[in-house]
Scaffold this active site. Structure first.
Site, PDB file in Angstrom:
ATOM      1  N   GLU A 125       0.973   3.753   1.957  1.00 19.14           N
ATOM      2  CA  GLU A 125       1.496   4.074   3.287  1.00 19.14           C
ATOM      3  C   GLU A 125       2.673   3.184   3.652  1.00 19.14           C
ATOM      4  OE1 GLU A 125      -3.112   4.320   3.700  1.00 19.14           O
ATOM      5  OE2 GLU A 125      -1.652   3.252   2.468  1.00 19.14           O
ATOM      6  N   CYS A 166      -6.302   1.645   5.811  1.00 18.07           N
ATOM      7  CA  CYS A 166      -6.909   0.392   6.249  1.00 18.07           C
ATOM      8  C   CYS A 166      -6.343   0.009   7.619  1.00 18.07           C
ATOM      9  CB  CYS A 166      -6.613  -0.706   5.222  1.00 18.07           C
ATOM     10  SG  CYS A 166      -4.866  -1.186   5.165  1.00 18.07           S
ATOM     11  N   HIS A 210       0.855  -1.187   0.000  1.00 17.52           N
ATOM     12  CA  HIS A 210       0.000   0.000   0.000  1.00 17.52           C
ATOM     13  C   HIS A 210       0.893   1.239   0.000  1.00 17.52           C
ATOM     14  CE1 HIS A 210      -3.845  -1.988   1.831  1.00 17.52           C
ATOM     15  NE2 HIS A 210      -3.302  -2.716   0.867  1.00 17.52           N
ATOM     16  N   CYS A 224      -2.446  -0.516   7.604  1.00 19.09           N
ATOM     17  CA  CYS A 224      -1.674   0.722   7.543  1.00 19.09           C
ATOM     18  C   CYS A 224      -1.818   1.538   8.824  1.00 19.09           C
ATOM     19  CB  CYS A 224      -2.077   1.529   6.320  1.00 19.09           C
ATOM     20  SG  CYS A 224      -1.611   0.696   4.768  1.00 19.09           S
TER      21      CYS A 224
END
Length: 159
Positions: free
Chosen positions: A59, A87, A57, A90
């Site tokens: 992040e 999410c 992701h 993260c």
């Protein structure tokens, strides 16, 4: 507009440019920057599809790069700017990294972990608390996500 609002918009604009990179790569368009003392330490965008890595992701990519840049797995006194509400994975990573502040653009009504569906960062049982500001440049952040998924649905329809 306060200086903090203007600063948040400036860095969110940069994160949106990174989201466009993800979009061009066929990834869900999420971009992210980590800022310390007014300068960008690291940046990233979504890579799960192309890297065959569900943890890639924006992040995660940004926080990994920041740890390498600062030679530390802790990232105190930093602000993470991301175009989409993080999410649970993260959000947990931000707690472990000791990030001070999170600024996100669009709410994530299906998997958002910063208030939309879950409130991982708001749970006072954690040993670290982050400041959270959502909705920065929300319109622009929502628009790129909607356009991406509309194009995907259209493409799927024609296959």
């Amino acid at each position: 507009m306060s200086d903090e609002d203007e600063t948040d918009r400036l860095f969110m604009h940069h994160a949106l440019q990174l989201a466009k990179k993800a979009y061009q790569m066929g990834e869900v368009p999420v971009g992210c920057v980590l800022v310390k003392e007014g300068r960008i330490i690291a940046e990233g965008w979504n890579h799960p599809i192309n890297q065959h890595d569900p943890s890639a992701h924006a992040e995660v990519m940004t926080i990994r790069a920041a740890g390498q840049q600062l030679k530390n797995y802790r990232l105190p006194d930093t602000t993470l700017y991301v175009t989409l509400e993080p999410c649970t994975m993260c959000a947990g990573l931000m707690i472990h990294a000791r990030i001070k502040r999170l600024v996100f653009g669009a709410n994530e009504p299906k998997t958002g972990a910063c208030g939309s569906v879950f409130n991982v960062l708001g749970d006072e049982r954690h040993n670290h608390q982050l400041e959270v500001a959502g909705g920065v440049m929300q319109g622009e952040c929502v628009a790129i996500i909607k356009r991406f998924f509309a194009e995907r649905r259209l493409l799927k329809k024609h296959l």
